[in-house]
Design an enzyme around this catalytic site. Sequence first.
Site, PDB file in Angstrom:
ATOM      1  N   ASN A   1       0.893  -1.183   0.000  1.00  0.00           N
ATOM      2  CA  ASN A   1       0.000   0.000   0.000  1.00  0.00           C
ATOM      3  C   ASN A   1       0.915   1.213   0.000  1.00  0.00           C
ATOM      4  O   ASN A   1       1.496   1.557   1.024  1.00  0.00           O
ATOM      5  CB  ASN A   1      -0.868  -0.080   1.247  1.00  0.00           C
ATOM      6  CG  ASN A   1      -1.933   0.987   1.372  1.00  0.00           C
ATOM      7  OD1 ASN A   1      -2.355   1.245   2.497  1.00  0.00           O
ATOM      8  ND2 ASN A   1      -2.394   1.582   0.295  1.00  0.00           N
TER       9      ASN A   1
ATOM     10  N   CYS B   1      -4.834   5.948   8.517  1.00  0.00           N
ATOM     11  CA  CYS B   1      -4.220   5.068   7.506  1.00  0.00           C
ATOM     12  C   CYS B   1      -3.262   4.134   8.240  1.00  0.00           C
ATOM     13  O   CYS B   1      -2.247   4.593   8.769  1.00  0.00           O
ATOM     14  CB  CYS B   1      -3.483   5.912   6.484  1.00  0.00           C
ATOM     15  SG  CYS B   1      -2.701   4.945   5.189  1.00  0.00           S
ATOM     16  N   GLY B   2      -3.597   2.851   8.281  1.00  0.00           N
ATOM     17  CA  GLY B   2      -2.805   1.898   9.073  1.00  0.00           C
ATOM     18  C   GLY B   2      -1.435   1.635   8.475  1.00  0.00           C
ATOM     19  O   GLY B   2      -0.405   1.722   9.158  1.00  0.00           O
TER      20      GLY B   2
ATOM     21  N   HIS C   1     -15.410   1.188   7.407  1.00  0.00           N
ATOM     22  CA  HIS C   1     -15.132  -0.075   6.696  1.00  0.00           C
ATOM     23  C   HIS C   1     -16.377  -0.936   6.647  1.00  0.00           C
ATOM     24  O   HIS C   1     -17.135  -1.007   7.617  1.00  0.00           O
ATOM     25  CB  HIS C   1     -14.005  -0.838   7.399  1.00  0.00           C
ATOM     26  CG  HIS C   1     -12.694  -0.109   7.360  1.00  0.00           C
ATOM     27  ND1 HIS C   1     -11.813  -0.215   6.302  1.00  0.00           N
ATOM     28  CD2 HIS C   1     -12.150   0.796   8.213  1.00  0.00           C
ATOM     29  CE1 HIS C   1     -10.780   0.570   6.525  1.00  0.00           C
ATOM     30  NE2 HIS C   1     -10.952   1.204   7.669  1.00  0.00           N
TER      31      HIS C   1
ATOM     32  N   GLU D   1     -10.696   0.460  -1.779  1.00  0.00           N
ATOM     33  CA  GLU D   1     -10.614   1.589  -0.865  1.00  0.00           C
ATOM     34  C   GLU D   1     -11.406   2.804  -1.338  1.00  0.00           C
ATOM     35  O   GLU D   1     -11.413   3.132  -2.528  1.00  0.00           O
ATOM     36  CB  GLU D   1      -9.155   2.031  -0.667  1.00  0.00           C
ATOM     37  CG  GLU D   1      -8.418   1.195   0.331  1.00  0.00           C
ATOM     38  CD  GLU D   1      -7.157   1.864   0.828  1.00  0.00           C
ATOM     39  OE1 GLU D   1      -7.104   3.111   0.854  1.00  0.00           O
ATOM     40  OE2 GLU D   1      -6.215   1.127   1.163  1.00  0.00           O
TER      41      GLU D   1
ATOM     42  N   CYS E   1      -4.539  -2.783   3.209  1.00  0.00           N
ATOM     43  CA  CYS E   1      -5.218  -1.717   3.936  1.00  0.00           C
ATOM     44  C   CYS E   1      -5.145  -2.076   5.422  1.00  0.00           C
ATOM     45  O   CYS E   1      -5.757  -3.064   5.848  1.00  0.00           O
ATOM     46  CB  CYS E   1      -6.674  -1.610   3.478  1.00  0.00           C
ATOM     47  SG  CYS E   1      -7.576  -0.272   4.289  1.00  0.00           S
ATOM     48  N   GLY E   2      -4.388  -1.287   6.170  1.00  0.00           N
ATOM     49  CA  GLY E   2      -4.147  -1.624   7.574  1.00  0.00           C
ATOM     50  C   GLY E   2      -5.360  -1.397   8.458  1.00  0.00           C
ATOM     51  O   GLY E   2      -5.684  -2.223   9.320  1.00  0.00           O
ATOM     52  N   THR E   3      -6.044  -0.280   8.237  1.00  0.00           N
ATOM     53  CA  THR E   3      -7.276  -0.058   9.013  1.00  0.00           C
ATOM     54  C   THR E   3      -8.326  -1.086   8.596  1.00  0.00           C
ATOM     55  O   THR E   3      -9.092  -1.572   9.426  1.00  0.00           O
ATOM     56  CB  THR E   3      -7.823   1.359   8.778  1.00  0.00           C
ATOM     57  OG1 THR E   3      -7.898   1.622   7.367  1.00  0.00           O
ATOM     58  CG2 THR E   3      -6.964   2.415   9.453  1.00  0.00           C
ATOM     59  N   GLY E   4      -8.298  -1.453   7.297  1.00  0.00           N
ATOM     60  CA  GLY E   4      -9.226  -2.473   6.807  1.00  0.00           C
ATOM     61  C   GLY E   4      -8.939  -3.823   7.438  1.00  0.00           C
ATOM     62  O   GLY E   4      -9.854  -4.544   7.859  1.00  0.00           O
TER      63      GLY E   4
HETATM   64  N1  LIG Z   1      -4.790   2.248   3.096  1.00  0.00           N
HETATM   65  C1  LIG Z   1      -5.113   2.777   4.401  1.00  0.00           C
HETATM   66  C2  LIG Z   1      -6.547   3.124   4.548  1.00  0.00           C
HETATM   67  C3  LIG Z   1      -6.865   4.313   3.769  1.00  0.00           C
HETATM   68  C4  LIG Z   1      -8.286   4.621   4.003  1.00  0.00           C
HETATM   69  C5  LIG Z   1      -8.809   5.594   2.990  1.00  0.00           C
HETATM   70  N2  LIG Z   1      -8.996   4.958   1.695  1.00  0.00           N
HETATM   71  C6  LIG Z   1     -10.111   6.155   3.483  1.00  0.00           C
HETATM   72  O1  LIG Z   1     -10.696   6.931   2.741  1.00  0.00           O
HETATM   73  O2  LIG Z   1     -10.498   5.835   4.637  1.00  0.00           O
HETATM   74  C7  LIG Z   1      -4.731   1.848   5.516  1.00  0.00           C
HETATM   75  O3  LIG Z   1      -3.719   1.165   5.376  1.00  0.00           O
HETATM   76  O4  LIG Z   1      -5.423   1.863   6.565  1.00  0.00           O
END
Ligand SMILES: N[C@H](CCC[C@H](N)C(=O)O)C(=O)O
Length: 292
Positions: free
Chosen positions: A11, A73-74, A166, A215, A224-227
């Site tokens: 990412n 953003c994780g 999410h 995303e 996606c870390g938060t995902g």
């Molecule tokens: N890639 C990011 C999340 C980005 C989230 C973004 N796309 C949003 O609008 O919330 C992660 O690693 O958490």
Amino acid sequence: MRFTKMHGAGNDYVYVNCFSEPLPTDNLPELARKISHRHFGVGGDGLILIRPSEIADARMQMFNADGSESEMCGNGIRCVAKYVFDHAIASKSSLQIETGAGVLDVSLSLGDDGKCQLVSVDMGSPSLEASAIPTTIKTSGSVVDHEIDFAGQRVAVTCVSMGNPHCVVFVPKVTDEWVLGLGPVIETDPRFPNRINVEFVEVLSKNEVRQRTWERGSGETWACGTGASAVCVAGVLTGRTNRTILNHLLGGDLTLSWNDADGHVMMTGEATEVFSGEWEESSTVQPSATLS
Ligand SMILES: N[C@H](CCC[C@H](N)C(=O)O)C(=O)O
């Protein structure tokens, strides 16, 4: 403008060290769109500004490739922590990073070269209340394995906020049909007033999953870390996984734990610095016509 390209599990974002680098414009959404463009700009899933903070070692400000700003953003916070340590902005292996989801605690593990290799982030507690996602799917309570139609496709969704929204969908196989077909439909469904990030998850065992992500504002990303944190929570809520999982994403693996004691999600994964360079805003030719 000097930038550094970094990624966490594939990412990839364009990072700017705002402790030392002046920004060429105050139109940050446009800057994010231009610099993220994979043919006309540097190329990335978005732009992340590493800024000074009054209350933490640094502040992370994150923009998606479409210029929209996200709360958190994780993969990005792992790279911000690595950059802050490796570039001696703060020479501590435990850092605090200010984000749109609050100040988060980050701990670094160093490689043989003395640089940050692995990063663990306390992602804080998830929010499950429909109004906190936000979603209008329900007027109150949480959305867990809730059956709902999107463009005629009936799916069960679990909604989790990690500061950003999410929508987790468990599927037999994470195919393009789900990710590229249904992902954008769910992202922009009016029942998600702020749009939403969409995770499609194949459960391999009670301790292991495979995730692909569509995303909000960036399309499919390689991680996606938060995902992945939301997936960990959704797996427990729906009884599909244990509280600690290994998550296989397109660009690498992340380990997630949803701690029973404090309700916090811990995320661990690598952070990688790829290259640095100079970018001129005037260099980015905007496509005169999009390819049909
Ligand atoms: N890639 C990011 C999340 C980005 C989230 C973004 N796309 C949003 O609008 O919330 C992660 O690693 O958490």
